[in-house]
Enzyme design. Structure first.
Site, short mmCIF file in Angstrom:
data_model
loop_
_atom_site.label_atom_id
_atom_site.label_comp_id
_atom_site.label_asym_id
_atom_site.label_seq_id
_atom_site.Cartn_x
_atom_site.Cartn_y
_atom_site.Cartn_z
N HIS A 100 0.84 -1.20 0.00
CA HIS A 100 0.00 0.00 0.00
C HIS A 100 0.87 1.24 0.00
O HIS A 100 1.91 1.29 0.65
CB HIS A 100 -0.95 0.01 1.20
CG HIS A 100 -0.30 -0.29 2.51
ND1 HIS A 100 0.01 -1.58 2.90
CD2 HIS A 100 0.14 0.51 3.50
CE1 HIS A 100 0.60 -1.54 4.09
NE2 HIS A 100 0.70 -0.28 4.47
N HIS A 102 0.95 5.02 1.15
CA HIS A 102 0.35 6.05 1.99
C HIS A 102 0.53 7.40 1.29
O HIS A 102 1.63 7.72 0.82
CB HIS A 102 1.08 6.17 3.32
CG HIS A 102 1.00 5.01 4.25
ND1 HIS A 102 0.13 4.99 5.31
CD2 HIS A 102 1.69 3.85 4.30
CE1 HIS A 102 0.30 3.86 5.99
NE2 HIS A 102 1.24 3.14 5.40
#
Ligand code: 5GP
Ligand code: ZN
Length: 114
Positions: A100, A102
């Protein structure tokens, strides 16, 4: 789909999120524990455990994640700047083992990061 993976469950719609964008390849949603006034995640729909597990065939997908994050940052008014972070491994603070990106913004950031 990794049935034990939190983010795969989010992609499958089993856990609700504050969704910002979705297409066939990526999903963007606000972080449940924001570390800045704006804090969202961009994840691929393909389960990849982290940056260290990327393969050559994933290169375009990572580009899609970056461009999606930058476009959403602009849409959300982050004109002064924004921070992009990939945590890789427990020592770097990775807690969810589905890659992921951020995106954080809306406050001043410092360098080096903590
Ligand atoms: P990491 O520490 O692995 O780099 O980042 C994982 C991020 O996922 C954390 O910032 C955490 O707050 C966020 N997160 C964990 N569980 C959930 C959830 O169920 N929903 C949302 N929206 N974010 C989550
Ligand atoms: Zn996953």
């Amino acid at each position: 789909m990794n049935t034990h993976c939190l983010f795969c469950k989010i992609i499958a719609g089993e856990i609700p999120v504050d969704k910002l964008y979705e297409d066939d390849d990526v999903l963007a949603f606000r972080d449940i524990a924001p570390q800045a006034p704006v804090h969202f995640l961009v994840i691929p729909k393909k389960h990849i455990a982290g940056p260290a597990f990327l393969e050559a065939e994933d290169e375009q997908l990572v580009g899609r994640m970056m461009r999606t994050g930058a476009r959403l940052a602009a849409d959300l008014g982050l004109v002064d700047g924004f921070r992009l972070v990939f945590n890789n491994g427990e020592g770097a603070g990775q807690t969810v083992f589905h890659i992921h990106l951020h995106i954080l913004g809306g406050r001043q950031f410092h360098w080096p990061p903590g």
